[in-house]
Design a protein around this motif. Structure first.
Motif, short mmCIF file in Angstrom:
data_model
loop_
_atom_site.label_atom_id
_atom_site.label_comp_id
_atom_site.label_asym_id
_atom_site.label_seq_id
_atom_site.Cartn_x
_atom_site.Cartn_y
_atom_site.Cartn_z
N LEU A 193 0.83 -1.21 0.00
CA LEU A 193 0.00 0.00 0.00
C LEU A 193 0.86 1.26 0.00
N ALA A 194 1.91 1.26 0.82
CA ALA A 194 2.78 2.43 0.91
C ALA A 194 3.47 2.71 -0.42
N VAL A 195 3.97 1.66 -1.07
CA VAL A 195 4.68 1.84 -2.35
C VAL A 195 3.69 2.21 -3.46
N GLN A 212 -4.35 -8.49 -15.31
CA GLN A 212 -3.56 -9.38 -14.45
C GLN A 212 -3.00 -8.62 -13.25
N LEU A 213 -2.53 -7.39 -13.50
CA LEU A 213 -1.97 -6.59 -12.40
C LEU A 213 -3.05 -6.22 -11.40
N VAL A 214 -4.19 -5.73 -11.90
CA VAL A 214 -5.28 -5.31 -10.99
C VAL A 214 -5.80 -6.52 -10.21
N ARG A 215 -5.90 -7.67 -10.89
CA ARG A 215 -6.33 -8.89 -10.17
C ARG A 215 -5.37 -9.24 -9.06
N VAL A 258 -3.08 -7.36 -7.48
CA VAL A 258 -3.07 -6.35 -6.41
C VAL A 258 -4.38 -6.40 -5.63
N GLY A 259 -5.50 -6.46 -6.34
CA GLY A 259 -6.80 -6.46 -5.68
C GLY A 259 -7.00 -7.66 -4.77
N VAL A 260 -6.61 -8.83 -5.27
CA VAL A 260 -6.75 -10.05 -4.46
C VAL A 260 -5.85 -9.99 -3.23
N LEU A 261 -4.60 -9.53 -3.42
CA LEU A 261 -3.69 -9.44 -2.28
C LEU A 261 -4.19 -8.46 -1.22
N LEU A 262 -4.83 -7.37 -1.66
CA LEU A 262 -5.36 -6.39 -0.72
C LEU A 262 -6.59 -6.91 0.02
N LEU A 263 -7.47 -7.58 -0.71
CA LEU A 263 -8.75 -7.98 -0.14
C LEU A 263 -8.72 -9.36 0.52
N PHE A 264 -7.82 -10.23 0.06
CA PHE A 264 -7.87 -11.62 0.51
C PHE A 264 -7.63 -11.79 2.01
N PRO A 265 -6.65 -11.09 2.62
CA PRO A 265 -6.50 -11.26 4.07
C PRO A 265 -7.76 -10.91 4.85
N PHE A 297 2.28 -0.59 -9.81
CA PHE A 297 1.01 0.15 -9.86
C PHE A 297 1.34 1.61 -10.15
N THR A 298 1.48 1.96 -11.42
CA THR A 298 1.91 3.29 -11.84
C THR A 298 0.73 4.23 -12.03
#
Length: 349
Positions: free
Chosen positions: A36-38, A144-147, A149-156, A253-254
């Motif tokens: 998230l920070a990066v 692929q990138l959004v999937r 990132v999105g999964v990593l953010l929401l999955f926990p 994530f540019t």
């Protein structure tokens, strides 16, 4: 700003984000906090940079860490992951074809673009495969990138919804970890374990097959542990690898990706939601069949990077070895088998 300075600033931001995530009790704080920070740093400054080679280090560390946890009992029980692995591959294959064809129809993509955009593989691998097909590579890469990132953010958070009982057990697990941390590290054993695991990982990397770095570092580490009973790999190394992985994902994530979210928001959201629902269905089936416990099955079916999931799963006390084996099989299937199916489909287009 030079590449070296950009990389240094990115890592510092990631480290600060990881520590903030830990203070705020984020799920998987070192991965999610750094990512998230990066991501924020990347969008605000457009100077975030982290080399893709960092992925190799993260994969090697994840493989060594899982291998060090392996016991003879785990080896005996690996035969029980065959059925859940086959079940997951069938579900993901059907989902890719259903969603890929639906997306190509509703969003006016060609069929191969839809299939590759919904393939549950790695960002880099899937994008490279897309270059070999008549597909719109930029759509595949962004989806692929959004999937991922999105999964990593929401999955926990998704995991925490279904693991309230495990959450109450975590303090005890943390005490175990703190006890381990207080034990003096045998530096000689640590260096030997690191050398063995890194040797396997580098062999896997140079062989070039899917998930080779992760799987061979895991195999070498596990075989060494079972053979010698030497276990010396501090938790701080895994946390460092989580920060590396978070930095790499976050820096990809540019501003351009952020700007394109308006166009891809609906298909990306649908894809993430469907994958989360699939993970729940898969976990429910495994629990009913008594193949895997519910939480391990959720992690095993998560369509993010195999390395990222392996690093995160260690924070939840799941069956890491089963999760790793299924995740590796999922990645090999996605980038090794499914393109053959796409090649078959392309003959009829």
């Amino acid at each position: 700003m030079s590449i070296g300075i950009s990389m240094l600033f990115t890592f510092i931001v990631a480290f600060i984000g990881a520590k903030i995530g830990q203070k705020l009790h984020f799920p998987a704080p070192f991965m999610i906090g750094s990512m998230l920070a990066v991501m924020l740093f990347s969008v605000l400054t457009d100077t975030a940079y982290f080399p893709k080679e960092a992925k190799i280090i993260a994969q090697i560390v994840a493989g060594i860490f899982i291998g060090q946890k392996l016991t003879r009992s785990d080896v005996i029980h690996l035969k029980y992951v065959i059925k859940p692995t086959l079940l997951l591959l069938v579900i993901l294959t059907l989902n890719t074809f259903i969603m890929g064809l639906a997306f190509s129809y509703f969003f006016h993509w060609n069929v191969l673009t839809g299939l590759l955009a919904t393939t549950p593989g790695g960002l880099m691998d899937t994008t490279l495969i897309a270059a070999d097909f008549d597909s719109e590579i930029h759509i595949v890469a962004i989806m692929q990138l959004v999937r991922s990132v999105g999964v990593l953010l929401l999955f926990p958070t998704w995991i925490n919804l279904f693991t309230a009982e495990k959450a109450q057990e975590e303090p005890a697990e943390e005490n175990v970890e703190s006890t381990r941390k207080k034990q003096p590290l045998n530096k000689k054993h640590f260096l030997i374990v690191l050398f063995v695991g890194a040797s396997g990982g580098l062999i896997g990397y140079f062989l070039g097959f899917p998930a080779g770095t992760l799987s061979l570092s895991l195999m070498f580490s596990a075989l060494f542990k079972l053979r010698t009973n030497i276990s010396a790999f501090p938790i701080q190394i895994r946390q460092f690898a989580q920060i590396l992985a978070g930095s790499m994902v976050g820096s990809s994530f540019t501003r351009e990706v952020a700007a394109s979210l308006k166009t891809f928001f609906i298909p990306a959201l649908l894809l993430i939601v469907v994958y989360l629902l699939i993970s729940y269905l898969y976990a429910w089936i495994n629990k009913r069949k008594d193949w895997l416990d519910f939480t391990s099955a959720l992690f095993a079916s998560c369509p993010a990077g195999a390395t990222d999931i392996a690093l995160i799963s260690a924070d939840y006390g799941v069956n890491m070895n089963s999760v790793a084996m299924i995740q590796i099989a999922r990645l090999i299937h996605a980038v090794g088998i499914m393109p053959l199916l796409y090649q078959f489909v392309s003959f009829f287009l």
